[in-house]
Motif scaffolding. Structure first.
Motif, PDB file in Angstrom:
ATOM      1  N   UNK A   1      11.314   9.425  84.348  1.00  0.00           N
ATOM      2  CA  UNK A   1      10.079   8.635  84.419  1.00  0.00           C
ATOM      3  C   UNK A   1       8.852   9.517  84.149  1.00  0.00           C
ATOM      4  N   UNK A   2       8.767  10.073  82.960  1.00  0.00           N
ATOM      5  CA  UNK A   2       7.726  11.062  82.644  1.00  0.00           C
ATOM      6  C   UNK A   2       6.296  10.572  82.823  1.00  0.00           C
ATOM      7  N   UNK A   3       6.068   9.286  82.622  1.00  0.00           N
ATOM      8  CA  UNK A   3       4.688   8.777  82.683  1.00  0.00           C
ATOM      9  C   UNK A   3       4.301   8.234  84.055  1.00  0.00           C
ATOM     10  N   UNK A   4       5.208   8.382  85.033  1.00  0.00           N
ATOM     11  CA  UNK A   4       4.870   7.997  86.402  1.00  0.00           C
ATOM     12  C   UNK A   4       3.996   9.072  87.052  1.00  0.00           C
ATOM     13  N   UNK A   5       3.147   8.658  87.988  1.00  0.00           N
ATOM     14  CA  UNK A   5       2.251   9.596  88.672  1.00  0.00           C
ATOM     15  C   UNK A   5       3.029  10.353  89.747  1.00  0.00           C
ATOM     16  N   UNK A   6       2.977  11.699  89.686  1.00  0.00           N
ATOM     17  CA  UNK A   6       3.618  12.518  90.717  1.00  0.00           C
ATOM     18  C   UNK A   6       2.630  12.819  91.843  1.00  0.00           C
ATOM     19  N   UNK A   7       1.448  13.235  91.473  1.00  0.00           N
ATOM     20  CA  UNK A   7       0.344  13.457  92.403  1.00  0.00           C
ATOM     21  C   UNK A   7      -0.893  12.811  91.789  1.00  0.00           C
ATOM     22  N   UNK A   8      -1.893  12.485  92.605  1.00  0.00           N
ATOM     23  CA  UNK A   8      -3.085  11.838  92.045  1.00  0.00           C
ATOM     24  C   UNK A   8      -3.616  12.596  90.827  1.00  0.00           C
ATOM     25  N   UNK A   9      -3.647  11.911  89.704  1.00  0.00           N
ATOM     26  CA  UNK A   9      -4.174  12.507  88.487  1.00  0.00           C
ATOM     27  C   UNK A   9      -3.186  13.348  87.708  1.00  0.00           C
ATOM     28  N   UNK A  10      -1.937  13.467  88.190  1.00  0.00           N
ATOM     29  CA  UNK A  10      -0.933  14.301  87.514  1.00  0.00           C
ATOM     30  C   UNK A  10       0.340  13.491  87.300  1.00  0.00           C
ATOM     31  N   UNK A  11       0.791  13.422  86.041  1.00  0.00           N
ATOM     32  CA  UNK A  11       2.017  12.709  85.719  1.00  0.00           C
ATOM     33  C   UNK A  11       3.225  13.636  85.881  1.00  0.00           C
ATOM     34  N   UNK A  12       4.395  13.034  86.033  1.00  0.00           N
ATOM     35  CA  UNK A  12       5.633  13.826  86.141  1.00  0.00           C
ATOM     36  C   UNK A  12       5.768  14.807  84.979  1.00  0.00           C
ATOM     37  N   UNK A  13       5.504  14.334  83.766  1.00  0.00           N
ATOM     38  CA  UNK A  13       5.702  15.174  82.584  1.00  0.00           C
ATOM     39  C   UNK A  13       4.711  16.333  82.519  1.00  0.00           C
ATOM     40  N   UNK A  14       3.591  16.227  83.247  1.00  0.00           N
ATOM     41  CA  UNK A  14       2.599  17.298  83.259  1.00  0.00           C
ATOM     42  C   UNK A  14       2.815  18.285  84.403  1.00  0.00           C
ATOM     43  N   UNK A  15       3.620  17.897  85.377  1.00  0.00           N
ATOM     44  CA  UNK A  15       3.847  18.778  86.529  1.00  0.00           C
ATOM     45  C   UNK A  15       5.169  19.544  86.403  1.00  0.00           C
ATOM     46  N   UNK A  16       6.231  18.864  85.937  1.00  0.00           N
ATOM     47  CA  UNK A  16       7.561  19.475  85.878  1.00  0.00           C
ATOM     48  C   UNK A  16       7.924  19.868  84.448  1.00  0.00           C
ATOM     49  N   UNK A  17       8.539  21.031  84.307  1.00  0.00           N
ATOM     50  CA  UNK A  17       8.941  21.506  82.985  1.00  0.00           C
ATOM     51  C   UNK A  17      10.191  20.809  82.490  1.00  0.00           C
ATOM     52  N   UNK A  18      11.063  20.406  83.422  1.00  0.00           N
ATOM     53  CA  UNK A  18      12.330  19.781  83.029  1.00  0.00           C
ATOM     54  C   UNK A  18      12.914  19.029  84.224  1.00  0.00           C
TER      55      UNK A  18
END
Length: 468
Positions: A348-365
């Motif tokens: 779910x790369x486009x889901x929000x992991x933290x406010x303002x940060x998507x999964x794809x922007x926080x995790x490398x893999x």
């Protein structure tokens, strides 16, 4: 009069029984300013001045001779008035009368050279907390002379360190273990006493670690802290929740050398069972059968490592399901399975992991994402158990105390370090980087993580077979 009897104080009387008792392994640990290394150097000089012994002095990193115990030995030689009896060379120290010698090696760069050394009477491991299991497997058989001794001198670092676990907590036979702290050091200056007292007042926890030799529980670089894992043991009993949800079996497939296969079973938020075994690359079917039967017995689906040799596991499980269906067309059960590719893109790369940060922007893999999500469960559980905070059951995690291989699992879960890729996204230390630290592949931990992976289970294989 022996050469150690001078007008100056020599060795710490409290340690005399430790040095004079014969033992294969002598472990001397404790906090700073406790005279450990000072005393070891003094006793080594005494022995060298009376017996033709060969001392191998090691430490983990030694880029130059001054970083070894070489300088400390020189100081003790001069203190005892024995300069005329020793030849102090650039890379070794030799007693002119007994022929005893001291040689110096850094383990990290020269461990292979040490394998060829002969006739070592005493192995002196300075800063021994850093010795790895792989290094000890080389060192121990190298020190093979009759009556030889291995000295371990160190300030404890982490409870997960190899030497702490295997020479203090669970020492082998014929091992003498002695803890000493600054209170037993008769040579401690009043200046240092003031420094220690100030540290005790300023930061009691750091004081205990630095000056009382209490190892730290948590590695600050670890993705999952050991204290979190400890708190999760029987957390379902402490917090009063029952297993509910999916039953999953993680399957880490061995792909090389000393690597092993592993299974971990969880029911909902509770981990109940683990297994580990050695298998050759040509025994994939055998390992898949073992895993399949374990999943079948527990009514669990399988999440398997699809990288390397594990890539063929899916076809093996399909084959086993088909064989069972052919043997009994009315069979109502089949094991579901899905692959886990650690290097794959995040779930779910486009889901929000933290406010303002998507999964794809926080995790490398996917590997990093899964480890972090499991780490969050462990942290939540720690806060629930220790601080009374409230969380939903599916945000926590528990490991049953009857789970096989529990101690190994705890160690493996708390070993991998966090890392970052070139774009600043979080990663988990790779097996290759773990190997650089001489840390074996965390097979059981990987199977554990896979059992909680945020992946979609494959289509119900029984329904596919049933429609044919």
């Amino acid at each position: 009069m022996t050469s150690m009897q001078t007008s100056k104080p020599t060795l710490n009387p409290a340690l005399r029984p430790f040095w004079t008792t014969r033992a294969r392994n002598k472990v001397l640990y404790g906090g700073r300013s406790s005279s450990k290394s000072w005393d070891a150097a003094g006793f080594a000089i005494f022995l060298a001045d009376h017996y033709p012994l060969r001392f191998l002095c090691t430490r983990q990193i030694q880029n130059k001779i001054e970083e070894s115990v070489y300088a400390l030995l020189k100081i003790q030689i001069n203190r005892f008035g024995l300069r005329h009896r020793f030849r102090i060379l650039d890379n070794k120290i030799i007693n002119r009368h007994t022929g005893a010698e001291f040689i110096f090696y850094g383990l990290w760069r020269h461990i292979e050279e040490i394998k060829s050394l002969e006739s070592v009477d005493v192995l002196w491991n300075e800063e021994a907390h850093a010795i790895t299991e792989a290094q000890w497997e080389i060192l121990e058989p190298t020190i093979r002379k009759e009556g030889s001794e291995c000295w371990f001198i160190f300030n404890p670092r982490l409870v997960t360190d190899y030497v702490w676990r295997n020479f203090v907590i669970d020492p082998p036979p014929n091992t003498l273990v002695r803890k000493i702290n600054y209170e037993e050091n008769p040579f401690l200056s009043s200046t240092m006493k003031d420094v220690i007292n100030a540290a005790k007042t300023r930061d009691p926890e750091t004081f205990e670690h630095v000056y009382l030799g209490v190892p730290r529980t948590d590695d600050d670089n670890a993705v999952i802290k050991l204290s979190w894992v400890e708190a999760a043991i029987d957390a379902h009993k402490k917090l009063g929740f029952e297993p509910s949800g999916r039953k999953r079996l993680g399957f880490d497939v061995a792909d090389s050398g000393a690597d092993k296969c592993a299974n971990v079973y969880r029911y909902g938020s509770i981990v109940y069972w683990a297994d580990e075994w050695k298998a050759k690359e040509d025994e994939l079917m055998k390992s898949c059968n073992r895993t399949y039967n374990a999943a079948l017995e527990r009514g669990a689906e399988i999440v398997y490592d699809s990288i390397g040799v594990g890539a063929g596991s899916g076809s093996k499980f399909e084959e086993i399901n088909a064989d069972r269906k052919a043997a009994d067309p009315w069979r109502s059960t089949a094991v579901q399975y899905t692959k886990f590719n650690a290097g794959e893109g995040v779930h779910e790369p486009d889901e929000v992991y933290q406010p303002g940060i998507l999964n794809k922007d926080f995790f490398a893999n996917l590997k990093a994402q899964t480890w972090w999500l499991v780490a969050e469960r462990f942290r939540n559980t720690y806060n629930a158990v220790k601080n009374g905070e409230k969380f939903d059951v599916d945000q926590m995690i528990s490991i049953d105390s009857d789970c096989p291989l529990l101690e190994k699992l705890k160690y493996e879960l708390s070993t991998p370090h966090r890392d970052f890729d070139k774009n600043g996204r979080v990663m988990v230390e790779s097996k290759k980087d773990l190997a650089k630290r001489d840390v074996p592949s965390p097979n059981i931990a990987d199977a554990f993580i896979m059992s909680f992976a945020p992946t979609d289970t494959s289509v119900d294989v029984w329904r596919i077979l049933g429609s044919q």
